[in-house]
Write a protein that holds these residues in place. Structure first.
Motif, mmCIF file in Angstrom:
data_model
loop_
_atom_site.group_PDB
_atom_site.id
_atom_site.type_symbol
_atom_site.label_atom_id
_atom_site.label_comp_id
_atom_site.label_asym_id
_atom_site.label_seq_id
_atom_site.Cartn_x
_atom_site.Cartn_y
_atom_site.Cartn_z
ATOM 1 N N ARG A 46 0.859 -1.182 0.000
ATOM 2 C CA ARG A 46 0.000 0.000 0.000
ATOM 3 C C ARG A 46 0.898 1.237 0.000
ATOM 4 N NH1 ARG A 46 0.193 -2.440 4.778
ATOM 5 N NH2 ARG A 46 0.848 -1.290 6.639
ATOM 6 N N TYR A 47 0.270 2.407 0.014
ATOM 7 C CA TYR A 47 1.001 3.669 0.006
ATOM 8 C C TYR A 47 0.465 4.562 1.118
ATOM 9 C CZ TYR A 47 2.288 1.981 -4.630
ATOM 10 O OH TYR A 47 2.746 1.205 -5.665
ATOM 11 N N LEU A 48 1.387 5.207 1.830
ATOM 12 C CA LEU A 48 0.998 6.173 2.851
ATOM 13 C C LEU A 48 1.004 7.567 2.245
ATOM 14 C CD1 LEU A 48 3.000 4.983 5.990
ATOM 15 C CD2 LEU A 48 0.659 4.419 5.325
ATOM 16 N N ASP A 49 -0.095 8.265 2.406
ATOM 17 C CA ASP A 49 -0.211 9.633 1.898
ATOM 18 C C ASP A 49 0.229 10.580 3.010
ATOM 19 O OD1 ASP A 49 -0.928 12.109 0.925
ATOM 20 O OD2 ASP A 49 -2.777 11.362 -0.008
ATOM 21 N N ARG A 50 1.353 11.260 2.794
ATOM 22 C CA ARG A 50 1.893 12.154 3.839
ATOM 23 C C ARG A 50 0.951 13.306 4.158
ATOM 24 N NH1 ARG A 50 7.552 14.427 3.293
ATOM 25 N NH2 ARG A 50 7.224 14.732 5.515
ATOM 26 N N SER A 51 0.015 13.565 3.234
ATOM 27 C CA SER A 51 -0.925 14.663 3.481
ATOM 28 C C SER A 51 -2.033 14.246 4.448
ATOM 29 C CB SER A 51 -1.556 15.129 2.161
ATOM 30 O OG SER A 51 -2.361 14.100 1.611
ATOM 31 N N GLU A 52 -2.083 12.958 4.819
ATOM 32 C CA GLU A 52 -3.144 12.467 5.690
ATOM 33 C C GLU A 52 -2.564 11.984 7.020
ATOM 34 O OE1 GLU A 52 -5.272 9.520 3.497
ATOM 35 O OE2 GLU A 52 -5.973 10.921 1.972
ATOM 36 N N LEU A 53 -1.696 12.787 7.615
ATOM 37 C CA LEU A 53 -1.078 12.439 8.884
ATOM 38 C C LEU A 53 -2.037 12.731 10.047
ATOM 39 C CD1 LEU A 53 2.507 13.894 8.308
ATOM 40 C CD2 LEU A 53 1.777 11.512 8.092
ATOM 41 N N THR A 54 -1.930 11.917 11.090
ATOM 42 C CA THR A 54 -2.737 12.098 12.294
ATOM 43 C C THR A 54 -1.906 12.834 13.363
ATOM 44 O OG1 THR A 54 -3.950 10.048 11.867
ATOM 45 C CG2 THR A 54 -4.022 10.919 14.122
ATOM 46 N N PRO A 55 -2.373 13.938 13.903
ATOM 47 C CA PRO A 55 -1.636 14.598 14.990
ATOM 48 C C PRO A 55 -1.514 13.654 16.187
ATOM 49 C CG PRO A 55 -3.348 16.024 14.096
ATOM 50 C CD PRO A 55 -3.592 14.677 13.524
ATOM 51 N N MET A 56 -0.330 13.603 16.795
ATOM 52 C CA MET A 56 -0.143 12.723 17.938
ATOM 53 C C MET A 56 -1.069 13.090 19.089
ATOM 54 S SD MET A 56 3.943 11.896 18.184
ATOM 55 C CE MET A 56 3.636 10.650 19.432
ATOM 56 N N SER A 57 -1.497 14.330 19.148
ATOM 57 C CA SER A 57 -2.334 14.790 20.272
ATOM 58 C C SER A 57 -3.702 14.098 20.295
ATOM 59 C CB SER A 57 -2.530 16.303 20.201
ATOM 60 O OG SER A 57 -3.139 16.669 18.963
ATOM 61 N N ILE A 58 -4.159 13.556 19.155
ATOM 62 C CA ILE A 58 -5.486 12.916 19.147
ATOM 63 C C ILE A 58 -5.393 11.397 19.075
ATOM 64 C CG2 ILE A 58 -6.524 14.959 18.075
ATOM 65 C CD1 ILE A 58 -6.690 13.359 15.455
ATOM 66 N N LEU A 59 -4.182 10.852 19.221
ATOM 67 C CA LEU A 59 -4.033 9.394 19.206
ATOM 68 C C LEU A 59 -4.709 8.775 20.418
ATOM 69 C CD1 LEU A 59 -0.278 8.896 18.162
ATOM 70 C CD2 LEU A 59 -2.318 8.634 16.719
ATOM 71 N N LYS A 64 -6.731 2.152 14.232
ATOM 72 C CA LYS A 64 -6.089 1.251 13.276
ATOM 73 C C LYS A 64 -5.449 2.051 12.139
ATOM 74 C CE LYS A 64 -7.715 -2.530 15.265
ATOM 75 N NZ LYS A 64 -6.838 -3.525 15.925
ATOM 76 N N SER A 65 -4.298 1.586 11.702
ATOM 77 C CA SER A 65 -3.613 2.130 10.517
ATOM 78 C C SER A 65 -3.475 3.644 10.564
ATOM 79 C CB SER A 65 -4.343 1.704 9.229
ATOM 80 O OG SER A 65 -4.307 0.311 9.086
ATOM 81 N N VAL A 66 -2.937 4.158 11.644
ATOM 82 C CA VAL A 66 -2.707 5.599 11.742
ATOM 83 C C VAL A 66 -1.253 5.913 11.385
ATOM 84 C CG1 VAL A 66 -4.477 5.917 13.491
ATOM 85 C CG2 VAL A 66 -2.124 5.469 14.194
ATOM 86 N N THR A 67 -1.032 7.106 10.872
ATOM 87 C CA THR A 67 0.311 7.548 10.497
ATOM 88 C C THR A 67 0.571 8.899 11.156
ATOM 89 O OG1 THR A 67 0.042 6.473 8.341
ATOM 90 C CG2 THR A 67 1.867 8.027 8.578
ATOM 91 N N LEU A 117 8.636 8.949 10.854
ATOM 92 C CA LEU A 117 7.250 8.747 10.444
ATOM 93 C C LEU A 117 6.870 7.339 10.896
ATOM 94 C CD1 LEU A 117 5.500 9.691 7.178
ATOM 95 C CD2 LEU A 117 5.420 7.311 7.884
ATOM 96 N N VAL A 118 5.751 7.207 11.611
ATOM 97 C CA VAL A 118 5.339 5.921 12.191
ATOM 98 C C VAL A 118 3.946 5.561 11.678
ATOM 99 C CG1 VAL A 118 5.024 4.613 14.338
ATOM 100 C CG2 VAL A 118 6.662 6.510 14.263
ATOM 101 N N HIS A 119 3.773 4.271 11.355
ATOM 102 C CA HIS A 119 2.465 3.806 10.858
ATOM 103 C C HIS A 119 2.135 2.459 11.495
ATOM 104 C CE1 HIS A 119 -0.860 2.964 8.084
ATOM 105 N NE2 HIS A 119 -0.376 1.728 8.027
ATOM 106 N N GLY A 120 0.932 2.320 12.022
ATOM 107 C CA GLY A 120 0.516 1.050 12.594
ATOM 108 C C GLY A 120 -0.749 1.199 13.415
ATOM 109 N N ASP A 121 -1.022 0.194 14.264
ATOM 110 C CA ASP A 121 -2.209 0.178 15.109
ATOM 111 C C ASP A 121 -1.820 0.606 16.530
ATOM 112 O OD1 ASP A 121 -3.487 -0.863 12.900
ATOM 113 O OD2 ASP A 121 -3.359 -2.948 13.602
ATOM 114 N N VAL A 122 -2.667 1.431 17.125
ATOM 115 C CA VAL A 122 -2.387 1.933 18.480
ATOM 116 C C VAL A 122 -3.129 1.072 19.503
ATOM 117 C CG1 VAL A 122 -2.460 3.929 20.013
ATOM 118 C CG2 VAL A 122 -2.205 4.263 17.540
ATOM 119 N N THR A 123 -2.397 0.602 20.512
ATOM 120 C CA THR A 123 -3.002 -0.187 21.572
ATOM 121 C C THR A 123 -2.651 0.455 22.926
ATOM 122 O OG1 THR A 123 -1.066 -1.639 21.693
ATOM 123 C CG2 THR A 123 -2.863 -2.319 20.232
#
Length: 699
Positions: A46-59, A64-67, A117-123
């Motif tokens: 797959r491809y990660l779109d750098r324009s669709e990053l998630t701010p760490m403050s809302i993690l 699932k599958s957040v970048t 840059l980190v991508h994966g599932d948050v637990t």
């Protein structure tokens, strides 16, 4: 250095690339990436779109599958009994712990202060945000709009970062790639050039561009495959075949003895085969039919057409059980017509082996039924005209070479290969694309559908289980039943005949003492001596046994019209095609059949159980099997070079491209059957053919 052909990249070592030293080369080799060609064919997941990053403050845990982007503020590498590397990533406020088990080498890739840059599932772990083995990349390596994410192999220290870096360096070094496909075909299909396609796959500027790049590589793979199959078909048609002179006399006489009329599908198949036999080119046809569609009748008609023209016929079965059953059924039908039918298997023949061999050599025997022993060097034929291979996987070049030595006058006998495992159209034209196909898509009138039910528990000592109640009820009505024991695999993941035999014996004993106490129970499995196995089968067929406990030796061909119930234990261990074959052993007479599938579902098991209960149409089931398990299970019988050509293409997802490539291959071969005018494309097809490349030399 290479000659600008895509396939020549197979010879370019990975150590030619920046950053791939001996250690990385060894790791990549273990992951089956051994050349630049292997590397470029490793398509991103797959491809990660750098324009669709998630701010760490809302993690938050459960996402699932957040970048996101953050800074490495600490790391810990543990080399003890349970080795790991752990990094803490932060944006100054939010902290996330990233754990990599058994990957201490990750500790050398990142240091404190690195932006990643980190991508994966948050637990959640002990109240803290955590990620297990996420994709983590240095931000300096991610300066493209879409970041390709590759299949990783942490065990071999093969990361998406390593693969992307190597692929980018490879593409930087390739000045051009030759394109052997005719320009008019490429323009008509509006596909990218090869080098442009590879760049679009590994360094896309948009998702649409990545898709178009992949489509070009898929088109190439399917085109090569269909050209290879077409070359084989063309070469086979140029072989010296036998032109039969069938009169219809024997076939018509045999049809008058049948207590039923043949279906329209059977008539069409027989007409196809008759046309093939009358041609000078050797027949190479696949007869595909669902369970109970009357395949055996077509095989008998084929043999009779050969005998009508003064030739002999042989029917080859995959097992002695099926060979003996064919022999009994066919000899009963044809002996009254004055046609001598013989059986040739390893042991316990109805007539002395030397007499059978003599009669085959002098032509007294017109039809022989047996296993592969019919093709041994010691077997000579007077006028062999037709070979029927029942329930066999594909004959290879070597086996066809043996056939050509057995044919009348040194000519190649006509070959009919039959299967009762329906194959979806996309798979059929992949595996059997070099063959003509006849399909039996009708069932003889009067056949009742088999009712299938799935029960999670079917213990042999549970008198109240519905499946055992069904067997007792049917036996009380004078019917019979099968109980199929589960598949048991050895340490290599292969079916273990020894373990399955033991399972069948113990299951039979448990049933005798438990749920089926008082019934006459026999056992048959692959470890029995042929004579003993035959004796048990004979007792069951004649009605001297009520229940037959068996392994998969009864999967194909076994026909006991009085059997109406089948119980399959641990059914989830079987594939859909095999379950459908097993189910087809009941309901073959005038009484309706029922099938009970026992055992809990694991993995995709529930989907398979629901599919089995939902339809008894083999063609629908095969399509569902393709969706559930993927094409590998269906095309695993493909010969060298055919399956291996599909590295990127997917039979389900890419059906439209497959059909387009097939159409183009047929058009190209119509003008240039041996690809003599397309030398570079011919080389690619030779590679696709693999061990069968000698077909190109024949053409």
């Amino acid at each position: 250095m290479f000659d600008y052909a895509l396939d020549s990249l197979r010879g370019v070592p990975l150590t030619d690339l920046d950053g791939v030293g001996e250690s990385n080369r060894e790791n990549l080799d273990k992951a089956n990436i051994c050349s630049v060609w292997d590397l470029l064919m490793k398509i991103p997941l797959r491809y990660l779109d750098r324009s669709e990053l998630t701010p760490m403050s809302i993690l938050q845990s459960g996402q699932k599958s957040v970048t996101f982007i953050g800074e490495v503020i600490s790391k810990r590498v543990n080399y003890a009994k349970t080795p790991y590397a752990r990094f803490t990533i932060s944006d100054g406020v939010t902290h996330v712990s990233c754990m990599f088990f058994r990957a201490t080498w990750m500790g050398h890739r990142f240091k404190q202060g690195d932006n990643v840059l980190v991508h994966g599932d948050v637990t959640d772990f002990n109240g803290f945000l955590s990620m297990s083995s996420p994709i983590m990349e240095s931000l300096s390596d991610t300066n493209v709009p879409l970041l390709a994410i590759y299949p990783q192999s942490p065990t071999h220290q093969v990361t998406t970062w390593l693969l992307r870096k190597a692929a980018l360096d490879a593409l930087r070094r390739i000045p051009r790639l030759d394109d052997p496909i005719p320009t008019e075909m490429l323009e008509r299909r509006k596909v990218m050039g090869r080098l442009e396609a590879l760049q679009a796959i590994h360094v896309p500027e948009s998702a649409a561009q990545a898709t178009r790049g992949r489509e070009r590589i898929v088109y190439d793979e399917f085109l090569r495959l269909q050209l290879a199959l077409g070359v084989i078909a063309h070469a086979k048609k140029k072989e010296s075949g036998i032109q039969h002179r069938s009169t219809g006399t024997l076939v018509d006489a045999w049809r008058r003895t049948l207590p039923y009329a043949l279906t329209g599908a059977q008539d069409r198949a027989i007409a196809d085969i008759r046309a093939d036999l009358h041609s000078e080119a050797p027949m190479n046809r696949l007869l595909q039919g669902d369970v109970g569609a009357g395949k055996t009748a077509v095989l008998i008609a084929t043999a009779l057409m050969s005998v009508e023209g003064g030739h002999q016929a042989v029917i080859i079965a995959p097992s002695e059980i099926l060979a003996r059953q064919h022999f009994e059924e066919i000899s009963e039908a044809l002996t009254p017509m004055g046609i001598q039918v013989d059986l040739l298997v390893s042991k316990a023949l109805p007539r002395p082996r030397k007499d059978v061999l003599r009669d085959l050599a002098d032509g007294t025997c017109k039809l022989a039924v047996g296993t592969h022993s019919l093709l041994q060097d010691t077997v000579d034929y007077h006028q062999l005209g037709v070979v029927v291979i029942d329930e066999q996987h594909r004959f290879g070049v070597d086996q066809r070479a043996v056939l050509s030595t057995k044919g009348a006058g040194g000519k190649t006998p006509d070959t009919l290969q039959a299967t009762a495992t329906p194959i979806p159209r996309t798979s059929a034209i992949t595996v059997f694309g070099d063959m003509d196909v006849s399909i039996l898509d009708e069932k003889p009138p009067g056949r009742s559908p088999i009712v299938t039910q799935w029960i999670p528990e079917a213990s042999p000592d549970d008198d109240d289980a519905e499946c055992w109640q069904a067997i007792r009820g049917e036996v009380a009505r004078g019917r019979q039943a099968f109980v199929v024991c589960p598949l048991v695999q050895n340490s290599a993941g292969q079916a273990s005949e020894t373990k399955m035999a033991a399972s069948a014996e113990s299951t039979a004993e448990e049933l005798r003492d438990g749920a089926l106490q008082g019934l006459r129970i026999g056992v048959v499995h692959g470890k029995l001596k042929p004579a003993d196995r035959s004796a048990v089968m004979t007792a069951f067929v004649s009605g001297d046994l009520d229940v037959l406990v068996a392994t998969t030796v009864i999967e194909v061909g076994v026909s006991v019209p009085n059997a109406t119930v089948m119980v399959v234990l641990d059914a989830c261990k079987f594939g859909l095609a095999q379950l459908h074959q097993l189910r087809g052993r009941v309901g073959r007479g005038k009484f309706a059949g029922q099938c009970w599938l026992g055992g809990e579902a694991v993995g995709d098991g529930q989907a398979r159980m629901e599919a089995m209960c939902g339809t008894d149409d083999g063609f629908k089931l095969s399509a569902l099997d393709l969706e559930i398990r993927g094409p590998g299970s269906l095309i695993s019988t493909a010969q060298a070079g055919k399956e291996s050509g599909l590295v990127v293409a997917d039979l389900i997802q890419d059906e439209a491209i497959h059909m387009a490539a097939r159409e183009d291959a047929q058009a190209l071969l119509a003008r240039d059957p041996s690809l003599a005018r397309h030398a570079k494309l011919r080389v690619e097809v030779q590679l696709a053919l693999g061990d069968q490349a000698d077909y190109l030399l024949k053409s």
